[in-house]
Design a protein around this motif. Structure first.
Motif, PDB file in Angstrom:
ATOM      1  N   SER A  44       0.839  -1.193   0.000  1.00 33.11           N
ATOM      2  CA  SER A  44       0.000   0.000   0.000  1.00 33.11           C
ATOM      3  C   SER A  44       0.876   1.247   0.000  1.00 33.11           C
ATOM      4  CB  SER A  44      -0.943   0.030   1.205  1.00 33.11           C
ATOM      5  OG  SER A  44      -0.215   0.202   2.404  1.00 33.11           O
ATOM      6  N   ILE A  45       0.285   2.348  -0.464  1.00 29.50           N
ATOM      7  CA  ILE A  45       0.972   3.637  -0.501  1.00 29.50           C
ATOM      8  C   ILE A  45       0.173   4.636   0.312  1.00 29.50           C
ATOM      9  CG2 ILE A  45       1.879   5.479  -1.944  1.00 29.50           C
ATOM     10  CD1 ILE A  45       2.102   3.503  -4.235  1.00 29.50           C
ATOM     11  N   ASN A  46       0.832   5.297   1.230  1.00 32.86           N
ATOM     12  CA  ASN A  46       0.171   6.327   2.027  1.00 32.86           C
ATOM     13  C   ASN A  46       0.312   7.656   1.287  1.00 32.86           C
ATOM     14  OD1 ASN A  46      -1.159   7.629   4.063  1.00 32.86           O
ATOM     15  ND2 ASN A  46       0.164   6.906   5.703  1.00 32.86           N
ATOM     16  N   ALA A  47       0.935   8.641   1.882  1.00 36.72           N
ATOM     17  CA  ALA A  47       1.044   9.951   1.235  1.00 36.72           C
ATOM     18  C   ALA A  47       2.021   9.908   0.066  1.00 36.72           C
ATOM     19  CB  ALA A  47       1.495  10.986   2.250  1.00 36.72           C
ATOM     20  N   MET A  48       1.725  10.727  -0.939  1.00 37.67           N
ATOM     21  CA  MET A  48       2.612  10.912  -2.090  1.00 37.67           C
ATOM     22  C   MET A  48       2.839  12.412  -2.235  1.00 37.67           C
ATOM     23  SD  MET A  48       1.030   8.109  -4.751  1.00 37.67           S
ATOM     24  CE  MET A  48       2.589   7.705  -5.569  1.00 37.67           C
ATOM     25  N   ARG A  49       4.046  12.782  -2.630  1.00 39.14           N
ATOM     26  CA  ARG A  49       4.416  14.207  -2.620  1.00 39.14           C
ATOM     27  C   ARG A  49       5.317  14.558  -3.795  1.00 39.14           C
ATOM     28  NH1 ARG A  49       5.862  11.517   1.870  1.00 39.14           N
ATOM     29  NH2 ARG A  49       4.578  11.788   3.758  1.00 39.14           N
ATOM     30  N   TRP A  50       5.347  15.830  -4.099  1.00 31.69           N
ATOM     31  CA  TRP A  50       6.324  16.400  -5.027  1.00 31.69           C
ATOM     32  C   TRP A  50       7.129  17.461  -4.289  1.00 31.69           C
ATOM     33  CZ3 TRP A  50       7.486  14.556  -9.717  1.00 31.69           C
ATOM     34  CH2 TRP A  50       6.553  13.735 -10.352  1.00 31.69           C
ATOM     35  N   TYR A  51       8.445  17.362  -4.417  1.00 33.83           N
ATOM     36  CA  TYR A  51       9.369  18.363  -3.903  1.00 33.83           C
ATOM     37  C   TYR A  51      10.086  18.991  -5.090  1.00 33.83           C
ATOM     38  CZ  TYR A  51       9.119  16.493   0.912  1.00 33.83           C
ATOM     39  OH  TYR A  51       8.716  16.098   2.166  1.00 33.83           O
ATOM     40  N   ARG A  52      10.738  20.099  -4.853  1.00 35.82           N
ATOM     41  CA  ARG A  52      11.594  20.694  -5.874  1.00 35.82           C
ATOM     42  C   ARG A  52      12.792  21.352  -5.215  1.00 35.82           C
ATOM     43  NH1 ARG A  52       7.720  25.659  -8.055  1.00 35.82           N
ATOM     44  NH2 ARG A  52       7.823  26.956  -6.152  1.00 35.82           N
TER      45      ARG A  52
ATOM     46  N   ASP B  98      -3.468   8.166  -8.982  1.00 34.82           N
ATOM     47  CA  ASP B  98      -4.251   7.037  -9.482  1.00 34.82           C
ATOM     48  C   ASP B  98      -3.788   5.833  -8.684  1.00 34.82           C
ATOM     49  OD1 ASP B  98      -5.237   4.804 -10.843  1.00 34.82           O
ATOM     50  OD2 ASP B  98      -5.153   5.811 -12.788  1.00 34.82           O
ATOM     51  N   ASN B  99      -4.583   5.436  -7.702  1.00 31.91           N
ATOM     52  CA  ASN B  99      -4.163   4.362  -6.816  1.00 31.91           C
ATOM     53  C   ASN B  99      -4.052   3.024  -7.541  1.00 31.91           C
ATOM     54  OD1 ASN B  99      -3.984   6.044  -4.533  1.00 31.91           O
ATOM     55  ND2 ASN B  99      -6.180   5.829  -4.114  1.00 31.91           N
ATOM     56  N   ALA B 100      -4.842   2.829  -8.559  1.00 31.98           N
ATOM     57  CA  ALA B 100      -4.775   1.573  -9.310  1.00 31.98           C
ATOM     58  C   ALA B 100      -3.454   1.451 -10.056  1.00 31.98           C
ATOM     59  CB  ALA B 100      -5.937   1.485 -10.286  1.00 31.98           C
ATOM     60  N   LYS B 101      -2.885   2.594 -10.401  1.00 30.31           N
ATOM     61  CA  LYS B 101      -1.617   2.599 -11.149  1.00 30.31           C
ATOM     62  C   LYS B 101      -0.429   2.956 -10.263  1.00 30.31           C
ATOM     63  CE  LYS B 101      -3.746   3.864 -15.564  1.00 30.31           C
ATOM     64  NZ  LYS B 101      -3.764   4.855 -16.679  1.00 30.31           N
ATOM     65  N   ASN B 102      -0.666   3.166  -8.977  1.00 31.69           N
ATOM     66  CA  ASN B 102       0.411   3.575  -8.053  1.00 31.69           C
ATOM     67  C   ASN B 102       1.170   4.782  -8.596  1.00 31.69           C
ATOM     68  OD1 ASN B 102      -0.174   1.514  -6.220  1.00 31.69           O
ATOM     69  ND2 ASN B 102       1.257   0.082  -7.183  1.00 31.69           N
ATOM     70  N   THR B 103       0.431   5.735  -9.101  1.00 27.06           N
ATOM     71  CA  THR B 103       1.031   6.879  -9.778  1.00 27.06           C
ATOM     72  C   THR B 103       0.511   8.189  -9.203  1.00 27.06           C
ATOM     73  OG1 THR B 103       1.307   5.618 -11.822  1.00 27.06           O
ATOM     74  CG2 THR B 103       1.341   8.014 -12.010  1.00 27.06           C
ATOM     75  N   VAL B 104       1.419   9.148  -9.084  1.00 25.94           N
ATOM     76  CA  VAL B 104       1.059  10.498  -8.661  1.00 25.94           C
ATOM     77  C   VAL B 104       1.400  11.456  -9.788  1.00 25.94           C
ATOM     78  CG1 VAL B 104       3.287  10.906  -7.512  1.00 25.94           C
ATOM     79  CG2 VAL B 104       1.276  12.224  -6.811  1.00 25.94           C
ATOM     80  N   TYR B 105       0.565  12.476  -9.942  1.00 25.81           N
ATOM     81  CA  TYR B 105       0.726  13.457 -11.002  1.00 25.81           C
ATOM     82  C   TYR B 105       0.854  14.859 -10.402  1.00 25.81           C
ATOM     83  CZ  TYR B 105      -1.329   9.564 -13.600  1.00 25.81           C
ATOM     84  OH  TYR B 105      -1.605   8.324 -14.136  1.00 25.81           O
ATOM     85  N   LEU B 106       1.496  15.735 -11.170  1.00 30.29           N
ATOM     86  CA  LEU B 106       1.518  17.141 -10.817  1.00 30.29           C
ATOM     87  C   LEU B 106       1.245  17.931 -12.086  1.00 30.29           C
ATOM     88  CD1 LEU B 106       1.961  19.148  -8.470  1.00 30.29           C
ATOM     89  CD2 LEU B 106       4.321  19.383  -9.287  1.00 30.29           C
ATOM     90  N   GLN B 107       0.048  18.476 -12.171  1.00 29.02           N
ATOM     91  CA  GLN B 107      -0.307  19.348 -13.286  1.00 29.02           C
ATOM     92  C   GLN B 107       0.140  20.747 -12.939  1.00 29.02           C
ATOM     93  OE1 GLN B 107      -1.833  18.564 -16.318  1.00 29.02           O
ATOM     94  NE2 GLN B 107      -1.355  20.687 -16.828  1.00 29.02           N
TER      95      GLN B 107
END
Length: 120
Positions: free
Chosen positions: A29-37, A71-80
């Motif tokens: 499972s994946i809890n929080a997902m984040r983007w840093y820079r 998208d939890n089904a794809k284990n993917t996080v996006y940043l628009q």
């Protein structure tokens, strides 16, 4: 477990980009997902985060311009990223808390960076 980020590039001010980061490997499972820079000569900063339940948070400088989703089904996080500014230029990193079993123990993982350059 690996996080693979993609979608960076060179864009003119006012333009847009969409970053993606896919987690792969032995994932329970994946809890929080984040983007840093991290911009040149500056400290790394948290840009946006999204919880497993979909709650989001943003640094003030990107509110109203950036949107994080997953998208939890794809284990993917996006940043628009819309209405990009030169000050958004940085290397962007994805980050996630991932459990490899039902132990309830989560490990923090980092993806490789992807360069975003906003310039005319």
């Amino acid at each position: 477990v690996q996080l693979q980020a993609s979608g960076g590039g060179l864009v003119q001010p006012g333009g847009f980009l969409r970053l993606s980061c896919a987690a792969s490997g032995s994932i329970f499972s994946i809890n929080a997902m984040r983007w840093y820079r991290r911009a040149a000569g500056k400290q790394r900063e948290l840009v946006a985060g999204v919880t497993s339940g979909g709650n989001t948070n943003y640094v003030n400088s990107v509110k109203g311009r950036f949107a994080i989703s997953r998208d939890n089904a794809k284990n993917t996080v996006y940043l628009q990223m819309n209405s990009l500014k030169p000050e958004d230029t940085a290397v962007y990193y994805c980050n996630a808390d991932i459990s490899r079993s039902d132990s309830g123990y989560y490990t923090n993982y980092w993806g490789q960076g992807t360069q975003v350059t906003v310039s005319s």
